[in-house]
Design an enzyme around this catalytic site. Sequence first.
Site, mmCIF file in Angstrom:
data_model
loop_
_atom_site.group_PDB
_atom_site.id
_atom_site.type_symbol
_atom_site.label_atom_id
_atom_site.label_comp_id
_atom_site.label_asym_id
_atom_site.label_seq_id
_atom_site.Cartn_x
_atom_site.Cartn_y
_atom_site.Cartn_z
ATOM 1 N N GLN A 1 -12.773 7.835 5.044
ATOM 2 C CA GLN A 1 -13.157 6.481 5.422
ATOM 3 C C GLN A 1 -14.618 6.498 5.837
ATOM 4 O O GLN A 1 -15.287 7.493 5.601
ATOM 5 C CB GLN A 1 -12.251 5.974 6.525
ATOM 6 C CG GLN A 1 -10.801 5.825 6.070
ATOM 7 C CD GLN A 1 -9.868 5.403 7.195
ATOM 8 O OE1 GLN A 1 -10.281 4.946 8.248
ATOM 9 N NE2 GLN A 1 -8.589 5.597 6.969
ATOM 10 N N GLU B 1 -8.587 4.945 -2.241
ATOM 11 C CA GLU B 1 -8.544 6.035 -1.261
ATOM 12 C C GLU B 1 -8.910 7.331 -1.981
ATOM 13 O O GLU B 1 -8.190 7.764 -2.877
ATOM 14 C CB GLU B 1 -7.170 6.174 -0.596
ATOM 15 C CG GLU B 1 -6.844 5.043 0.384
ATOM 16 C CD GLU B 1 -5.622 5.346 1.238
ATOM 17 O OE1 GLU B 1 -5.348 6.550 1.484
ATOM 18 O OE2 GLU B 1 -4.942 4.396 1.664
ATOM 19 N N TYR C 1 -6.772 12.539 -2.962
ATOM 20 C CA TYR C 1 -7.602 13.240 -1.997
ATOM 21 C C TYR C 1 -7.887 14.662 -2.477
ATOM 22 O O TYR C 1 -7.034 15.299 -3.096
ATOM 23 C CB TYR C 1 -6.909 13.293 -0.634
ATOM 24 C CG TYR C 1 -6.889 11.971 0.088
ATOM 25 C CD1 TYR C 1 -7.984 11.556 0.837
ATOM 26 C CD2 TYR C 1 -5.783 11.134 0.016
ATOM 27 C CE1 TYR C 1 -7.984 10.340 1.507
ATOM 28 C CE2 TYR C 1 -5.772 9.917 0.684
ATOM 29 C CZ TYR C 1 -6.867 9.523 1.424
ATOM 30 O OH TYR C 1 -6.868 8.321 2.078
ATOM 31 N N ASN D 1 0.845 -1.190 0.000
ATOM 32 C CA ASN D 1 0.000 0.000 0.000
ATOM 33 C C ASN D 1 0.881 1.241 0.000
ATOM 34 O O ASN D 1 1.816 1.343 0.802
ATOM 35 C CB ASN D 1 -0.907 0.022 1.234
ATOM 36 C CG ASN D 1 -1.771 1.262 1.300
ATOM 37 O OD1 ASN D 1 -2.555 1.527 0.393
ATOM 38 N ND2 ASN D 1 -1.626 2.040 2.366
ATOM 39 N N GLU D 2 0.600 2.165 -0.907
ATOM 40 C CA GLU D 2 1.358 3.411 -1.022
ATOM 41 C C GLU D 2 2.864 3.140 -0.973
ATOM 42 O O GLU D 2 3.608 3.764 -0.216
ATOM 43 C CB GLU D 2 0.921 4.407 0.059
ATOM 44 C CG GLU D 2 -0.527 4.837 -0.122
ATOM 45 C CD GLU D 2 -0.916 6.070 0.682
ATOM 46 O OE1 GLU D 2 -0.168 6.435 1.605
ATOM 47 O OE2 GLU D 2 -1.969 6.671 0.379
#
Length: 360
Positions: free
Chosen positions: A210, A161, A105, A38-39
Amino acid sequence: MQEWVEYMTFDGESPMADWRRRNGREEPWKLPYFGVGNENWGCGGSMRPEYYADLYRQFQTYVRNFGDNRVYKIAGGASDFNYDWTEVLMRQAGGHMHGLSLHYYTVPGEWKKKGSATDFTEQEWFTTMRKALVMDELITKHSTIMDKYDPEKKVGLIVDEWGTWFDPEIGTNPGFLYQQNTLRDALVAGVHLNIFNNHCDRVQMTNIAQTVNVLQAMILTDGEQMILTPTYHVFELYKVHQNAESLEVHPQAGESYSLNGETLPRVSVSASRDAAGRLNISLCNIDHREEAAVRMELRGRSGDAKVSGRIVTAPVMQAHNTFDAPETVKSASFAGAKLEGQELSAVLPPMSVVMLTLES
Protein backbone atom coordinates in the site's frame (compact mmCIF):
# COMPACT_ATOMS: atom_id res chain seq x y z
CA MET A 1 -26.31 -0.05 -2.17
CA GLN A 2 -28.31 2.08 -4.60
CA GLU A 3 -29.25 4.48 -1.80
CA TRP A 4 -25.63 4.71 -0.70
CA VAL A 5 -24.49 5.66 -4.22
CA GLU A 6 -27.38 8.10 -4.51
CA TYR A 7 -26.48 9.66 -1.14
CA MET A 8 -22.92 10.24 -2.28
CA THR A 9 -23.36 11.32 -5.90
CA PHE A 10 -26.84 12.73 -6.64
CA ASP A 11 -26.99 16.51 -7.15
CA GLY A 12 -30.78 16.70 -7.45
CA GLU A 13 -33.70 16.46 -5.03
CA SER A 14 -34.27 13.08 -3.41
CA PRO A 15 -34.59 11.71 0.12
CA MET A 16 -30.98 10.44 0.06
CA ALA A 17 -29.50 13.63 -1.44
CA ASP A 18 -31.47 15.73 1.04
CA TRP A 19 -30.16 13.58 3.89
CA ARG A 20 -26.60 14.26 2.73
CA ARG A 21 -27.29 17.98 2.76
CA ARG A 22 -28.77 17.81 6.25
CA ASN A 23 -25.57 16.05 7.33
CA GLY A 24 -23.54 19.03 6.16
CA ARG A 25 -22.46 18.14 2.61
CA GLU A 26 -24.17 20.34 0.02
CA GLU A 27 -22.26 19.27 -3.10
CA PRO A 28 -22.19 15.58 -4.06
CA TRP A 29 -18.98 13.61 -4.08
CA LYS A 30 -17.49 12.21 -7.24
CA LEU A 31 -17.42 8.41 -7.21
CA PRO A 32 -15.36 7.28 -10.22
CA TYR A 33 -14.75 3.65 -9.17
CA PHE A 34 -16.79 1.07 -7.29
CA GLY A 35 -15.56 -2.43 -6.45
CA VAL A 36 -18.39 -4.91 -5.94
CA GLY A 37 -16.75 -7.27 -3.46
CA ASN A 38 -13.11 -8.06 -2.77
CA GLU A 39 -11.20 -11.35 -2.73
CA ASN A 40 -14.48 -13.22 -2.87
CA TRP A 41 -12.61 -16.47 -3.42
CA GLY A 42 -11.13 -16.13 0.09
CA CYS A 43 -11.61 -13.63 2.90
CA GLY A 44 -14.39 -11.95 0.94
CA GLY A 45 -16.72 -14.94 1.20
CA SER A 46 -14.92 -18.17 0.24
CA MET A 47 -17.16 -18.31 -2.83
CA ARG A 48 -17.11 -20.37 -5.97
CA PRO A 49 -16.77 -18.25 -9.12
CA GLU A 50 -20.21 -19.30 -10.34
CA TYR A 51 -21.81 -18.12 -7.10
CA TYR A 52 -19.93 -14.82 -7.02
CA ALA A 53 -20.73 -14.16 -10.70
CA ASP A 54 -24.44 -14.34 -9.88
CA LEU A 55 -24.02 -12.11 -6.82
CA TYR A 56 -22.01 -9.62 -8.83
CA ARG A 57 -24.68 -9.46 -11.53
CA GLN A 58 -27.28 -8.85 -8.83
CA PHE A 59 -25.54 -6.16 -6.82
CA GLN A 60 -23.92 -4.27 -9.69
CA THR A 61 -27.47 -3.49 -10.82
CA TYR A 62 -27.76 -1.07 -7.92
CA VAL A 63 -24.51 0.76 -8.61
CA ARG A 64 -26.21 3.37 -10.75
CA ASN A 65 -25.23 6.69 -12.25
CA PHE A 66 -26.78 9.80 -10.74
CA GLY A 67 -26.45 13.25 -12.24
CA ASP A 68 -23.25 13.57 -14.21
CA ASN A 69 -21.35 11.02 -12.10
CA ARG A 70 -20.29 7.93 -14.05
CA VAL A 71 -19.22 4.88 -12.08
CA TYR A 72 -16.60 2.44 -13.36
CA LYS A 73 -17.75 -0.90 -11.90
CA ILE A 74 -15.07 -3.42 -10.97
CA ALA A 75 -15.78 -7.08 -10.31
CA GLY A 76 -13.74 -9.00 -7.76
CA GLY A 77 -11.28 -10.97 -9.85
CA ALA A 78 -8.80 -13.76 -9.44
CA SER A 79 -5.88 -14.43 -7.17
CA ASP A 80 -2.62 -15.39 -8.82
CA PHE A 81 -3.06 -18.41 -11.12
CA ASN A 82 -6.82 -18.92 -10.67
CA TYR A 83 -7.62 -18.73 -14.38
CA ASP A 84 -10.92 -20.54 -13.90
CA TRP A 85 -12.18 -17.57 -11.88
CA THR A 86 -11.48 -15.22 -14.78
CA GLU A 87 -13.07 -17.65 -17.25
CA VAL A 88 -16.31 -17.93 -15.26
CA LEU A 89 -16.56 -14.22 -14.45
CA MET A 90 -16.01 -13.14 -18.05
CA ARG A 91 -18.42 -15.76 -19.39
CA GLN A 92 -21.21 -15.10 -16.91
CA ALA A 93 -20.82 -11.43 -16.03
CA GLY A 94 -18.38 -9.82 -18.46
CA GLY A 95 -21.10 -7.71 -20.04
CA HIS A 96 -21.94 -6.12 -16.69
CA MET A 97 -18.53 -4.80 -15.66
CA HIS A 98 -16.00 -2.18 -16.68
CA GLY A 99 -13.08 -3.83 -14.91
CA LEU A 100 -11.99 -7.15 -13.42
CA SER A 101 -9.42 -7.21 -10.64
CA LEU A 102 -6.31 -9.36 -10.15
CA HIS A 103 -4.23 -9.81 -6.99
CA TYR A 104 -0.64 -11.05 -6.87
CA TYR A 105 2.03 -10.46 -4.24
CA THR A 106 5.76 -11.06 -4.55
CA VAL A 107 6.62 -13.30 -1.59
CA PRO A 108 10.14 -14.78 -1.56
CA GLY A 109 9.31 -17.35 1.13
CA GLU A 110 6.11 -19.10 2.15
CA TRP A 111 2.97 -17.44 3.47
CA LYS A 112 3.72 -18.43 7.08
CA LYS A 113 7.37 -17.38 6.79
CA LYS A 114 7.74 -14.82 4.05
CA GLY A 115 11.23 -13.67 4.93
CA SER A 116 12.77 -10.49 6.27
CA ALA A 117 12.43 -7.17 4.47
CA THR A 118 16.02 -6.19 5.23
CA ASP A 119 17.98 -9.29 6.28
CA PHE A 120 18.12 -11.44 3.15
CA THR A 121 20.62 -13.37 1.03
CA GLU A 122 21.51 -13.13 -2.64
CA GLN A 123 19.37 -16.24 -3.21
CA GLU A 124 16.39 -14.46 -1.65
CA TRP A 125 17.08 -11.45 -3.88
CA PHE A 126 17.09 -13.70 -6.94
CA THR A 127 13.93 -15.51 -5.86
CA THR A 128 12.19 -12.18 -5.32
CA MET A 129 13.11 -11.03 -8.85
CA ARG A 130 11.95 -14.34 -10.32
CA LYS A 131 8.60 -14.09 -8.58
CA ALA A 132 8.17 -10.43 -9.55
CA LEU A 133 8.60 -11.36 -13.22
CA VAL A 134 5.71 -13.84 -12.86
CA MET A 135 3.37 -10.86 -13.13
CA ASP A 136 3.99 -10.81 -16.90
CA GLU A 137 2.83 -14.43 -17.21
CA LEU A 138 -0.25 -13.77 -15.09
CA ILE A 139 -1.34 -10.73 -17.07
CA THR A 140 -0.72 -12.49 -20.37
CA LYS A 141 -2.80 -15.54 -19.45
CA HIS A 142 -5.65 -13.71 -17.73
CA SER A 143 -5.76 -11.27 -20.67
CA THR A 144 -5.95 -14.15 -23.13
CA ILE A 145 -9.06 -15.44 -21.36
CA MET A 146 -10.55 -11.96 -21.33
CA ASP A 147 -9.82 -11.60 -25.06
CA LYS A 148 -11.98 -14.67 -25.69
CA TYR A 149 -15.07 -12.93 -24.31
CA ASP A 150 -14.07 -9.31 -24.87
CA PRO A 151 -11.95 -9.03 -28.03
CA GLU A 152 -12.53 -5.27 -28.16
CA LYS A 153 -10.92 -4.91 -24.72
CA LYS A 154 -13.81 -2.97 -23.21
CA VAL A 155 -13.20 -4.57 -19.81
CA GLY A 156 -10.01 -3.44 -18.09
CA LEU A 157 -7.77 -5.72 -16.07
CA ILE A 158 -7.32 -3.97 -12.72
CA VAL A 159 -4.25 -5.16 -10.82
CA ASP A 160 -5.45 -3.58 -7.60
CA GLU A 161 -3.19 -5.43 -5.15
CA TRP A 162 0.48 -6.06 -5.92
CA GLY A 163 3.87 -5.58 -4.34
CA THR A 164 6.27 -7.31 -1.98
CA TRP A 165 5.07 -8.96 1.20
CA PHE A 166 7.58 -9.81 3.92
CA ASP A 167 7.35 -10.59 7.62
CA PRO A 168 6.40 -7.53 9.73
CA GLU A 169 9.29 -5.66 11.31
CA ILE A 170 10.29 -6.98 14.73
CA GLY A 171 8.74 -4.89 17.47
CA THR A 172 5.76 -3.74 15.38
CA ASN A 173 2.16 -4.89 15.55
CA PRO A 174 1.92 -7.88 13.15
CA GLY A 175 -1.60 -6.91 12.21
CA PHE A 176 -0.40 -3.57 10.84
CA LEU A 177 1.85 -5.28 8.24
CA TYR A 178 4.61 -2.70 8.67
CA GLN A 179 7.77 -3.59 6.74
CA GLN A 180 10.91 -1.76 5.71
CA ASN A 181 11.62 -1.01 2.06
CA THR A 182 15.00 -1.64 0.43
CA LEU A 183 16.66 -1.42 -2.96
CA ARG A 184 15.15 -4.86 -3.61
CA ASP A 185 11.67 -3.32 -3.40
CA ALA A 186 12.73 -0.58 -5.80
CA LEU A 187 13.64 -3.18 -8.43
CA VAL A 188 10.38 -5.05 -7.86
CA ALA A 189 8.49 -1.79 -8.40
CA GLY A 190 10.38 -0.97 -11.60
CA VAL A 191 9.89 -4.46 -13.04
CA HIS A 192 6.15 -4.37 -12.30
CA LEU A 193 5.67 -0.91 -13.77
CA ASN A 194 7.44 -1.98 -16.95
CA ILE A 195 5.17 -5.01 -17.21
CA PHE A 196 2.07 -2.88 -16.69
CA ASN A 197 3.23 -0.38 -19.33
CA ASN A 198 3.76 -3.17 -21.83
CA HIS A 199 0.24 -4.53 -21.23
CA CYS A 200 -1.59 -1.19 -21.16
CA ASP A 201 -3.99 -2.31 -23.91
CA ARG A 202 -5.72 -4.46 -21.26
CA VAL A 203 -4.34 -3.21 -17.92
CA GLN A 204 -6.21 0.01 -17.15
CA MET A 205 -5.34 0.50 -13.49
CA THR A 206 -2.86 -0.87 -10.96
CA ASN A 207 -2.63 -0.17 -7.23
CA ILE A 208 0.41 -1.03 -5.15
CA ALA A 209 -0.36 -2.37 -1.68
CA GLN A 210 0.00 0.00 0.00
CA THR A 211 1.19 3.60 0.08
CA VAL A 212 1.91 4.48 3.73
CA ASN A 213 3.43 2.23 6.43
CA VAL A 214 1.88 -1.02 5.14
CA LEU A 215 3.64 -3.63 2.94
CA GLN A 216 5.53 -2.07 -0.02
CA ALA A 217 4.85 1.48 1.05
CA MET A 218 6.20 4.60 -0.59
CA ILE A 219 6.17 6.54 2.68
CA LEU A 220 7.04 5.47 6.22
CA THR A 221 6.08 7.58 9.23
CA ASP A 222 6.86 7.67 12.93
CA GLY A 223 4.90 10.35 14.74
CA GLU A 224 5.74 13.60 13.01
CA GLN A 225 8.68 12.06 11.11
CA MET A 226 8.36 10.88 7.51
CA ILE A 227 10.75 9.25 5.04
CA LEU A 228 10.49 8.40 1.36
CA THR A 229 11.28 4.79 0.49
CA PRO A 230 13.24 3.44 -2.50
CA THR A 231 9.88 2.45 -4.02
CA TYR A 232 8.78 6.08 -3.83
CA HIS A 233 11.80 7.18 -5.84
CA VAL A 234 11.04 4.62 -8.56
CA PHE A 235 7.44 5.84 -8.79
CA GLU A 236 8.76 9.39 -9.06
CA LEU A 237 10.96 8.35 -12.00
CA TYR A 238 8.11 6.57 -13.75
CA LYS A 239 5.61 9.42 -13.52
CA VAL A 240 6.77 10.56 -16.99
CA HIS A 241 4.88 7.58 -18.44
CA GLN A 242 1.55 8.91 -17.17
CA ASN A 243 -0.78 10.17 -19.92
CA ALA A 244 1.88 9.29 -22.50
CA GLU A 245 1.66 7.06 -25.57
CA SER A 246 2.99 3.59 -24.93
CA LEU A 247 5.63 2.48 -27.43
CA GLU A 248 6.28 -1.10 -28.40
CA VAL A 249 9.59 -2.55 -27.33
CA HIS A 250 10.99 -5.76 -28.79
CA PRO A 251 13.79 -7.02 -26.56
CA GLN A 252 16.21 -9.42 -28.18
CA ALA A 253 17.73 -12.31 -26.28
CA GLY A 254 20.67 -10.75 -24.51
CA GLU A 255 22.55 -11.02 -21.27
CA SER A 256 20.98 -13.24 -18.65
CA TYR A 257 21.05 -13.25 -14.87
CA SER A 258 21.90 -16.64 -13.36
CA LEU A 259 22.23 -18.03 -9.87
CA ASN A 260 22.41 -21.62 -8.66
CA GLY A 261 21.25 -23.10 -11.93
CA GLU A 262 18.36 -20.70 -12.54
CA THR A 263 18.34 -18.02 -15.22
CA LEU A 264 16.33 -14.83 -15.67
CA PRO A 265 16.43 -12.03 -18.25
CA ARG A 266 18.78 -9.40 -16.83
CA VAL A 267 17.01 -6.30 -18.13
CA SER A 268 13.36 -5.18 -18.01
CA VAL A 269 12.24 -2.29 -20.25
CA SER A 270 9.27 -0.17 -21.30
CA ALA A 271 8.95 3.09 -23.24
CA SER A 272 6.55 5.92 -24.00
CA ARG A 273 6.30 9.22 -25.86
CA ASP A 274 4.79 12.18 -24.00
CA ALA A 275 2.70 15.06 -25.35
CA ALA A 276 5.83 17.17 -25.89
CA GLY A 277 7.42 14.47 -28.04
CA ARG A 278 9.94 13.34 -25.45
CA LEU A 279 10.85 9.67 -25.52
CA ASN A 280 11.11 8.08 -22.07
CA ILE A 281 12.68 4.65 -21.64
CA SER A 282 12.63 2.86 -18.28
CA LEU A 283 15.18 0.12 -17.69
CA CYS A 284 15.82 -2.23 -14.76
CA ASN A 285 18.97 -4.29 -14.29
CA ILE A 286 17.89 -6.92 -11.75
CA ASP A 287 21.36 -8.53 -11.53
CA HIS A 288 22.82 -7.96 -8.08
CA ARG A 289 26.43 -8.45 -9.25
CA GLU A 290 26.94 -7.52 -12.90
CA GLU A 291 26.30 -4.39 -14.93
CA ALA A 292 24.20 -4.66 -18.08
CA ALA A 293 25.22 -3.19 -21.43
CA VAL A 294 22.14 -2.44 -23.55
CA ARG A 295 21.79 -1.23 -27.12
CA MET A 296 18.49 0.08 -28.48
CA GLU A 297 17.59 0.70 -32.11
CA LEU A 298 15.18 3.64 -32.21
CA ARG A 299 13.21 3.07 -35.37
CA GLY A 300 11.19 5.91 -36.84
CA ARG A 301 13.03 8.64 -34.98
CA SER A 302 14.36 11.58 -36.94
CA GLY A 303 16.40 14.65 -36.08
CA ASP A 304 18.98 15.33 -33.43
CA ALA A 305 18.24 14.71 -29.79
CA LYS A 306 19.97 14.85 -26.44
CA VAL A 307 19.72 12.11 -23.87
CA SER A 308 19.52 12.57 -20.12
CA GLY A 309 18.90 10.12 -17.33
CA ARG A 310 18.02 9.47 -13.71
CA ILE A 311 18.89 6.41 -11.65
CA VAL A 312 17.90 4.70 -8.41
CA THR A 313 20.55 2.33 -7.06
CA ALA A 314 22.84 1.65 -4.10
CA PRO A 315 26.02 -0.34 -3.38
CA VAL A 316 24.30 -3.11 -1.38
CA MET A 317 21.10 -5.12 -1.79
CA GLN A 318 19.79 -4.31 1.66
CA ALA A 319 20.20 -0.52 1.38
CA HIS A 320 17.20 1.34 2.77
CA ASN A 321 16.19 4.68 4.23
CA THR A 322 15.71 5.24 7.96
CA PHE A 323 14.63 8.20 10.04
CA ASP A 324 18.29 8.72 10.96
CA ALA A 325 19.50 8.29 7.36
CA PRO A 326 16.56 9.22 5.11
CA GLU A 327 18.50 9.59 1.84
CA THR A 328 20.54 6.40 1.64
CA VAL A 329 18.56 5.39 -1.47
CA LYS A 330 17.26 8.14 -3.73
CA SER A 331 17.31 9.13 -7.38
CA ALA A 332 20.35 10.77 -8.92
CA SER A 333 21.51 11.92 -12.34
CA PHE A 334 22.70 9.22 -14.75
CA ALA A 335 25.28 9.88 -17.44
CA GLY A 336 25.87 6.35 -18.67
CA ALA A 337 23.88 6.61 -21.90
CA LYS A 338 25.00 7.65 -25.40
CA LEU A 339 23.01 8.36 -28.56
CA GLU A 340 24.60 7.85 -31.97
CA GLY A 341 22.21 8.20 -34.88
CA GLN A 342 19.42 5.67 -34.41
CA GLU A 343 21.23 3.73 -31.70
CA LEU A 344 20.97 4.42 -28.00
CA SER A 345 23.38 2.58 -25.72
CA ALA A 346 23.70 2.51 -21.97
CA VAL A 347 25.55 0.66 -19.25
CA LEU A 348 23.28 -0.07 -16.31
CA PRO A 349 24.93 -0.63 -12.93
CA PRO A 350 23.95 -3.72 -10.95
CA MET A 351 20.64 -3.46 -9.07
CA SER A 352 19.54 -0.29 -10.82
CA VAL A 353 16.41 1.40 -12.14
CA VAL A 354 17.17 3.94 -14.88
CA MET A 355 14.94 6.39 -16.73
CA LEU A 356 16.35 7.76 -19.99
CA THR A 357 14.78 10.76 -21.72
CA LEU A 358 15.41 11.75 -25.34
CA GLU A 359 14.51 15.31 -26.17
CA SER A 360 15.00 17.17 -29.44
